[in-house]
Design a protein around this motif. Sequence first.
Motif, PDB file in Angstrom:
ATOM      1  N   ASP A   1     -12.082   8.859   0.177  1.00  0.00           N
ATOM      2  CA  ASP A   1     -12.058   8.908  -1.171  1.00  0.00           C
ATOM      3  C   ASP A   1     -12.457   7.090  -1.569  1.00  0.00           C
ATOM      4  O   ASP A   1     -11.610   6.400  -1.527  1.00  0.00           O
ATOM      5  N   VAL A   2     -13.247   5.912  -1.965  1.00  0.00           N
ATOM      6  CA  VAL A   2     -13.559   4.805  -2.033  1.00  0.00           C
ATOM      7  C   VAL A   2     -12.799   4.700  -3.465  1.00  0.00           C
ATOM      8  O   VAL A   2     -13.457   4.801  -4.419  1.00  0.00           O
ATOM      9  N   PRO A   3     -12.115   3.303  -3.088  1.00  0.00           N
ATOM     10  CA  PRO A   3     -11.151   2.809  -4.719  1.00  0.00           C
ATOM     11  C   PRO A   3     -12.046   2.164  -5.165  1.00  0.00           C
ATOM     12  O   PRO A   3     -13.250   1.108  -5.739  1.00  0.00           O
ATOM     13  N   GLN A   4     -11.866   2.110  -6.816  1.00  0.00           N
ATOM     14  CA  GLN A   4     -12.517   1.035  -7.436  1.00  0.00           C
ATOM     15  C   GLN A   4     -12.230   0.160  -7.453  1.00  0.00           C
ATOM     16  O   GLN A   4     -13.260  -0.660  -7.496  1.00  0.00           O
ATOM     17  N   HIS A   5     -10.754   0.069  -7.650  1.00  0.00           N
ATOM     18  CA  HIS A   5     -10.379  -1.562  -7.317  1.00  0.00           C
ATOM     19  C   HIS A   5      -9.348  -1.089  -5.643  1.00  0.00           C
ATOM     20  O   HIS A   5      -8.325  -0.671  -6.214  1.00  0.00           O
ATOM     21  N   PRO A   6     -10.380  -2.007  -4.485  1.00  0.00           N
ATOM     22  CA  PRO A   6      -8.816  -2.024  -3.976  1.00  0.00           C
ATOM     23  C   PRO A   6      -7.535  -2.231  -3.434  1.00  0.00           C
ATOM     24  O   PRO A   6      -7.772  -3.529  -4.423  1.00  0.00           O
ATOM     25  N   ARG A   7      -6.761  -1.974  -3.809  1.00  0.00           N
ATOM     26  CA  ARG A   7      -5.166  -2.501  -3.732  1.00  0.00           C
ATOM     27  C   ARG A   7      -5.121  -3.792  -2.514  1.00  0.00           C
ATOM     28  O   ARG A   7      -4.693  -4.752  -2.269  1.00  0.00           O
ATOM     29  N   HIS A   8      -6.149  -2.926  -1.539  1.00  0.00           N
ATOM     30  CA  HIS A   8      -5.517  -4.276  -0.266  1.00  0.00           C
ATOM     31  C   HIS A   8      -6.724  -4.839  -0.045  1.00  0.00           C
ATOM     32  O   HIS A   8      -8.369  -4.850  -0.737  1.00  0.00           O
ATOM     33  N   ARG A   9      -7.211  -6.391   0.742  1.00  0.00           N
ATOM     34  CA  ARG A   9      -8.287  -7.576   0.289  1.00  0.00           C
ATOM     35  C   ARG A   9      -8.206  -7.881   2.030  1.00  0.00           C
ATOM     36  O   ARG A   9      -8.691  -8.396   2.310  1.00  0.00           O
TER      37      ARG A   9
ATOM     38  N   MET B   1      -8.965  -6.626   6.390  1.00  0.00           N
ATOM     39  CA  MET B   1     -10.223  -5.368   7.227  1.00  0.00           C
ATOM     40  C   MET B   1      -9.371  -4.134   7.601  1.00  0.00           C
ATOM     41  O   MET B   1     -10.338  -3.730   8.266  1.00  0.00           O
ATOM     42  N   ALA B   2      -8.679  -4.263   7.351  1.00  0.00           N
ATOM     43  CA  ALA B   2      -7.805  -2.573   8.212  1.00  0.00           C
ATOM     44  C   ALA B   2      -8.651  -1.455   7.393  1.00  0.00           C
ATOM     45  O   ALA B   2      -9.333  -1.398   6.383  1.00  0.00           O
ATOM     46  N   ALA B   3      -8.412   0.053   8.290  1.00  0.00           N
ATOM     47  CA  ALA B   3      -9.234   0.656   8.009  1.00  0.00           C
ATOM     48  C   ALA B   3      -8.873   1.475   6.409  1.00  0.00           C
ATOM     49  O   ALA B   3      -7.498   1.678   6.539  1.00  0.00           O
ATOM     50  N   ARG B   4      -9.958   1.591   5.580  1.00  0.00           N
ATOM     51  CA  ARG B   4      -9.859   2.385   4.029  1.00  0.00           C
ATOM     52  C   ARG B   4      -8.660   4.331   4.955  1.00  0.00           C
ATOM     53  O   ARG B   4      -9.609   4.270   5.378  1.00  0.00           O
ATOM     54  N   GLY B   5      -7.654   4.068   4.231  1.00  0.00           N
ATOM     55  CA  GLY B   5      -6.560   5.163   4.728  1.00  0.00           C
ATOM     56  C   GLY B   5      -6.052   5.598   5.479  1.00  0.00           C
ATOM     57  O   GLY B   5      -5.157   6.134   5.527  1.00  0.00           O
ATOM     58  N   ALA B   6      -5.714   4.142   6.644  1.00  0.00           N
ATOM     59  CA  ALA B   6      -4.907   3.862   7.068  1.00  0.00           C
ATOM     60  C   ALA B   6      -3.253   3.260   6.340  1.00  0.00           C
ATOM     61  O   ALA B   6      -3.566   3.203   4.779  1.00  0.00           O
ATOM     62  N   ASP B   7      -2.198   3.683   7.345  1.00  0.00           N
ATOM     63  CA  ASP B   7      -1.132   2.888   6.451  1.00  0.00           C
ATOM     64  C   ASP B   7      -1.017   1.466   6.655  1.00  0.00           C
ATOM     65  O   ASP B   7      -0.397   0.607   7.239  1.00  0.00           O
ATOM     66  N   ILE B   8      -1.246   1.272   5.006  1.00  0.00           N
ATOM     67  CA  ILE B   8      -1.403  -0.843   5.897  1.00  0.00           C
ATOM     68  C   ILE B   8       0.017  -1.505   4.701  1.00  0.00           C
ATOM     69  O   ILE B   8       0.561  -1.033   3.868  1.00  0.00           O
ATOM     70  N   ALA B   9      -0.119  -2.339   6.081  1.00  0.00           N
ATOM     71  CA  ALA B   9       1.556  -3.112   5.936  1.00  0.00           C
ATOM     72  C   ALA B   9       0.820  -4.048   4.778  1.00  0.00           C
ATOM     73  O   ALA B   9       0.441  -4.499   4.488  1.00  0.00           O
ATOM     74  N   GLU B  10       2.630  -4.174   3.632  1.00  0.00           N
ATOM     75  CA  GLU B  10       2.417  -4.946   2.517  1.00  0.00           C
ATOM     76  C   GLU B  10       1.576  -6.149   2.974  1.00  0.00           C
ATOM     77  O   GLU B  10       0.751  -7.083   1.964  1.00  0.00           O
ATOM     78  N   ASP B  11       2.567  -6.829   4.111  1.00  0.00           N
ATOM     79  CA  ASP B  11       2.180  -8.098   4.346  1.00  0.00           C
ATOM     80  C   ASP B  11       0.841  -8.634   4.826  1.00  0.00           C
ATOM     81  O   ASP B  11       0.569  -9.466   5.499  1.00  0.00           O
ATOM     82  N   THR B  12       0.098  -7.656   4.638  1.00  0.00           N
ATOM     83  CA  THR B  12      -1.850  -8.381   5.278  1.00  0.00           C
ATOM     84  C   THR B  12      -2.433  -9.164   4.923  1.00  0.00           C
ATOM     85  O   THR B  12      -2.052  -8.902   3.364  1.00  0.00           O
ATOM     86  N   PRO B  13      -2.514  -9.819   5.474  1.00  0.00           N
ATOM     87  CA  PRO B  13      -3.016 -11.295   4.603  1.00  0.00           C
ATOM     88  C   PRO B  13      -4.201 -11.236   4.264  1.00  0.00           C
ATOM     89  O   PRO B  13      -4.717  -9.610   4.744  1.00  0.00           O
ATOM     90  N   ASP B  14      -4.664 -11.737   2.795  1.00  0.00           N
ATOM     91  CA  ASP B  14      -5.920 -11.021   2.389  1.00  0.00           C
ATOM     92  C   ASP B  14      -7.238 -12.153   3.089  1.00  0.00           C
ATOM     93  O   ASP B  14      -7.049 -13.625   3.810  1.00  0.00           O
ATOM     94  N   MET B  15      -7.909 -11.289   2.910  1.00  0.00           N
ATOM     95  CA  MET B  15      -8.665 -12.114   3.811  1.00  0.00           C
ATOM     96  C   MET B  15      -9.483 -13.139   3.313  1.00  0.00           C
ATOM     97  O   MET B  15     -10.925 -13.116   3.412  1.00  0.00           O
TER      98      MET B  15
ATOM     99  N   ASP C   1     -14.778  -4.608  -7.042  1.00  0.00           N
ATOM    100  CA  ASP C   1     -15.331  -3.281  -7.838  1.00  0.00           C
ATOM    101  C   ASP C   1     -15.869  -3.190  -6.819  1.00  0.00           C
ATOM    102  O   ASP C   1     -17.277  -3.229  -6.000  1.00  0.00           O
ATOM    103  N   LYS C   2     -15.921  -2.010  -6.852  1.00  0.00           N
ATOM    104  CA  LYS C   2     -17.022  -0.747  -6.276  1.00  0.00           C
ATOM    105  C   LYS C   2     -18.364  -1.006  -6.372  1.00  0.00           C
ATOM    106  O   LYS C   2     -19.055  -0.536  -5.948  1.00  0.00           O
ATOM    107  N   THR C   3     -18.440  -1.047  -8.036  1.00  0.00           N
ATOM    108  CA  THR C   3     -19.458  -1.433  -8.471  1.00  0.00           C
ATOM    109  C   THR C   3     -20.371  -2.585  -7.952  1.00  0.00           C
ATOM    110  O   THR C   3     -21.856  -2.461  -8.191  1.00  0.00           O
ATOM    111  N   ASP C   4     -19.608  -2.840  -7.226  1.00  0.00           N
ATOM    112  CA  ASP C   4     -20.015  -4.716  -6.785  1.00  0.00           C
ATOM    113  C   ASP C   4     -21.517  -4.263  -5.602  1.00  0.00           C
ATOM    114  O   ASP C   4     -22.308  -5.130  -5.451  1.00  0.00           O
TER     115      ASP C   4
END
Lengths: 370, 157
Positions: free
Chosen positions: A59-67, A69-83, A89-92
């Motif tokens: 599943d490639v999200p239309q609008h990812p929640r995180h920004r 470099m974490a691997a898509r589908g991983a259990d991503i910590a909420e405090d992961t920094p914004d890159m 947007d997927k359409t981009d």
Amino acid sequence: MAIAEEVLTEYPNLPETSPMGQELDWAWLAGHRSEWGVHPKPSPRGLTMMDIAVGSYGDVPQHPRHRAMAARGADIAEDTPDMGYILNDKTDVWASNVSELYEEAVARQWSATRDIPWGELEELPSDIEHAMCQLCTTLSEIEMIASDLPAKWMWRMNHEFLEAKMFLCTQIMDEARHSEVFRKRALANGGGLLKSRANTETLLRTIIEAKTYTQATALLHLLGEGFILDLFRQGEAIAPTEVEKRIFRLTMQDEARHVAYGTMHIRYAVDADPDVAEEIHEALDHGEGAMVALGRAPDMSSALAMLLAGGADKVEEIGFPLQQQLARNQMTSYLARCERAGVSRLERTKLPLDELGIDIDKLRQRTARR
Amino acid sequence: MSPTPSTANIDTIGFFDDLATAMNNDPARYELLGDIDLELAVVMHRDDRDAFRVRLGFHGIQCQTVVEIDEGEEAAAECWLEGDLEDWKAMFADIATNGRAQGPWTLNALTLMGDRIRLEATDPMGWDKFHRFNQTLQDFVDASANILNREVSNASS
């Protein structure tokens, strides 16, 4: 940090701290929110990106929640920094064929050192060698734009669109190889690098300075690489020996992949938001003008005509008429791709269709049949 | 003087089966060029009867399907190559004589000019796919040199 109960039950002897006294976290042993045990099945040729696009990992999200470099589908910590990604947007960036194109690119890599029969180069008449070197000078210059441009945007693309970024990495490698092979050809047969002029750089600057990635990809993949793809096709008529024919065939294959990505990315973007089409049209209005200027550049056009004619004696009789025929092919191919991409240019193009004797009504009819 | 290879049987399923077998038996050659994923049709127009039409399915480094098709079914392929049988014979004769297609007889050269053999596709993406896999397709038809020359050799022995 206590060891989670479910982990402790299964692995009762785990230490809570490292030998250095640091607290340990064994939570990953429980699998947590990530999908566990998906067991993708390899295809006959091996385990492809399409094969592992299973369950939520596909599943490639239309609008990812995180920004991140974490691997898509991983259990991503909420405090992961914004890159600092801006293409979120997927359409981009997405194209429906991007995973297949990535696999194809990896499978069809070649080496400019090893896979060109350099030993078969033969001494050519001076006019032909000069023309070939002039063409290679220009091609070596313009090919790197297709490395620089994705590199400029990639670090701004959300990492959840991993497959698109991976494909663009292959494009960067492809174009480095193209610059390499044309530079090598210019130097390898007793000639050298010749003229570089402003109009070439004007087109490159138009592309690299595009305001959005979708505008940039329209200018690069649809327009620029589309025209270069057709130029490489013409390699059969341009190339004086089998060595150059091989160069053009292999570069053509790579270029066609890049065009396929760009065409389908624009299609994806326009399907999702028809207003994007106008943004693309504006870029192409400008880009087509720069492309025509490059086509008319005295160095490029005269070198091509010389090669097509097979020598200086027949430039006017054979070279220029053949060049015009091939230019017609370039323009009709480009306009057909624009139709496929969902940005019809038939009523808006700045290309000199009349000048080249291209019948716009026939193009319309052909498009309507598809 | 060596006997001239005959191209009399190129408009048969047997000939394309032989080409597919040649590709499938030569993984080293095609592994170097990389994977191909393409449904390609070939149309050969004949003076005396209906055109010969065949659809070729390329997957990985193999030609996995060779199927004769009916008129119009070429449009279901991603792209197709269409020309008069005599022009196809001339292309294969050049390959048989020289071991591989020379100058104007490569698939790319022929379709570039389009006056003998045309590249067609209902979708420009299919048209571009022909170019993405061009060198593999060229090697596929170039392998006919061995087949055509082997037939001559068998006939003359």
